[in-house]
Write an enzyme that holds these catalytic residues in place. Sequence first.
Site, PDB file in Angstrom:
ATOM      1  CG  HIS A  42       0.249   6.422  -1.049  1.00  0.00           C
ATOM      2  ND1 HIS A  42      -0.827   6.334  -1.765  1.00  0.00           N
ATOM      3  CD2 HIS A  42      -0.259   5.450   0.723  1.00  0.00           C
ATOM      4  CE1 HIS A  42      -2.032   6.868  -1.211  1.00  0.00           C
ATOM      5  NE2 HIS A  42      -1.754   6.086   0.170  1.00  0.00           N
ATOM      6  CD  GLU A  55      -5.727   5.258   0.527  1.00  0.00           C
ATOM      7  OE1 GLU A  55      -4.725   6.229   0.523  1.00  0.00           O
ATOM      8  OE2 GLU A  55      -5.730   4.418   1.060  1.00  0.00           O
ATOM      9  CG  HIS A  98      -1.595   1.641   1.243  1.00  0.00           C
ATOM     10  ND1 HIS A  98      -3.082   1.362   1.266  1.00  0.00           N
ATOM     11  CD2 HIS A  98      -1.442   2.157   1.876  1.00  0.00           C
ATOM     12  CE1 HIS A  98      -3.479   2.447   1.149  1.00  0.00           C
ATOM     13  NE2 HIS A  98      -2.560   3.452   2.038  1.00  0.00           N
ATOM     14  CD  GLU A  99       1.536   3.500   3.535  1.00  0.00           C
ATOM     15  OE1 GLU A  99       1.708   4.260   2.808  1.00  0.00           O
ATOM     16  OE2 GLU A  99       0.369   3.185   4.062  1.00  0.00           O
TER      17      GLU A  99
HETATM   18 ZN    ZN Z   1      -2.945   5.633   2.545  1.00  0.00          ZN
END
Ligand code: ZN
Length: 505
Positions: free
Chosen positions: A272, A298, A268-269
């Site tokens: 980003h 996101e 997830h990170e």
């Molecule tokens: Zn996030």
Amino acid sequence: MSAQDIILKELLDASHLQGIEALLSWDQETYMPEGAGAARAEQIAYITGLMHAKLVGEPLKNALEELIDLETGELRIMTLKERETRQLKEIWRDYRQQATLPAEFVTELARHASVSQQAWTRARKDNDFAFYKPFLTKMVQMQQEKAKYLATGTTAYDSLLDQFEPDMTSEKVSKLFKEIRVRLVPLIKNISEVKHRVNGSVISKDYDTDKQWAFGMDMLKAIGFDLKTGRQDRSAHPFTTSTHPTDVRTTTRLQENDLKAALLGTLHEGGHALYEQGLPVAEYGNPLGQTISLGIHESQSRLWENLVGLSTPFWRFAYPKLQAKFPEQLRNTDQEQFHAAINRVRPSMIRVEADEATYNLHIMLRFEIEKMLINENFPVEELPQLWNEKMEEYLGIQPANDAEGVLQDVHWSFGAFGYFPTYTLGNLYSVQFFNQARKDITGLNELLARGDFAELLKWLRENIHSKGRGRKAEELVQELTGEELSAQPFMEYLEEKYKRIYSLS
Ligand code: ZN
């Protein structure tokens, strides 16, 4: 110097200050000794004050005024190219936002955000809402005050939401959430009736955290995270920050008895981070070198976490590698069983660890509570109780304590009210983008199954990352997919996916 040059120079200076501030905040969440907290809050407040002074200073204001009417946003010169017009409009938008905020308020808010975030860290660790309460109370008041200054929305909450997702309103969010909820609730119910079909116990065996870290790093590198321009560390709450596209930092948190949290958190990170690393360096310091909105941000993290990291092709590539790291724990689980286990749907307490289906209920609950706090002055001391009631209403479960309830998320501590809806918007965008990528990239599934993520990253770089803030979120999704933001593709994706995993009729 021309007016344009002056503007870009002032914005570049402000970006340097922002980079320094980001580094101070990153350090606060990772390595700073506890005793430095008060001094750090002063340092952050000071830098933020300098940055604000740059952004509303006379040089920028005067130069901007030559090119655009500061009140109406009407252009004063007609010779600009489309790219320059976009850039100028965005600069004007930022300027207007900053100019509404008094300098003293900006500094005090930055100071309080730092202090309050530190208080949250302690309160969460000690499960002590009472300790945190005065900090949060003050933060809610400051956000209400901020909303009054900004005054962009029809409600205070909408003014705050607009900072994170330009042009988004509670009304639009509510409509989308309603469309999701009518399909999501029956889907979750159907799954709960056949929940025995998926055994998730393999996820919560004992997994050495050093090995988990190593596997996560392997996956980060595999998806294209550049370690020459980024790094990963540990923190209480996983996050990504950046001081420049060549210095992007992610964090993760590891738990011995949970294989899913750290791995998916890392992806997830990582999503980003790929967005930040893919921004055009040449545009650093102006809106064309920045991300579009938190919803789009996101969409990038959720795309790598869910559409890639929870997919069958991904695990065809990754599972043998994971098995090699944890041969004992995974000996009796085949790839298909593992894929089902890591996708198990089950109402749970912690948002960041929730499955793709129940995740959005966590967001809806926060959206409702935030509006009550900001628009209706709901008393902060009653927040834990409200939280628990809403958990029961939305997810049918109640936290055993505040640490896994109202204290679980960092956002409110530093004043991010209006931020949560962008998570679900990101989920919707991510599916729309991924569906398009699948059309544009031949054999995407086969590539992913081979661990070849380069084509997908290239597609994201070309179509999203490299464009910076050159278009609005709504325009981007329209331009890329030919459709507007919608709950439909997301719900179709979920229904189809879980139908397969749970053999639903
Ligand atoms: Zn996030």
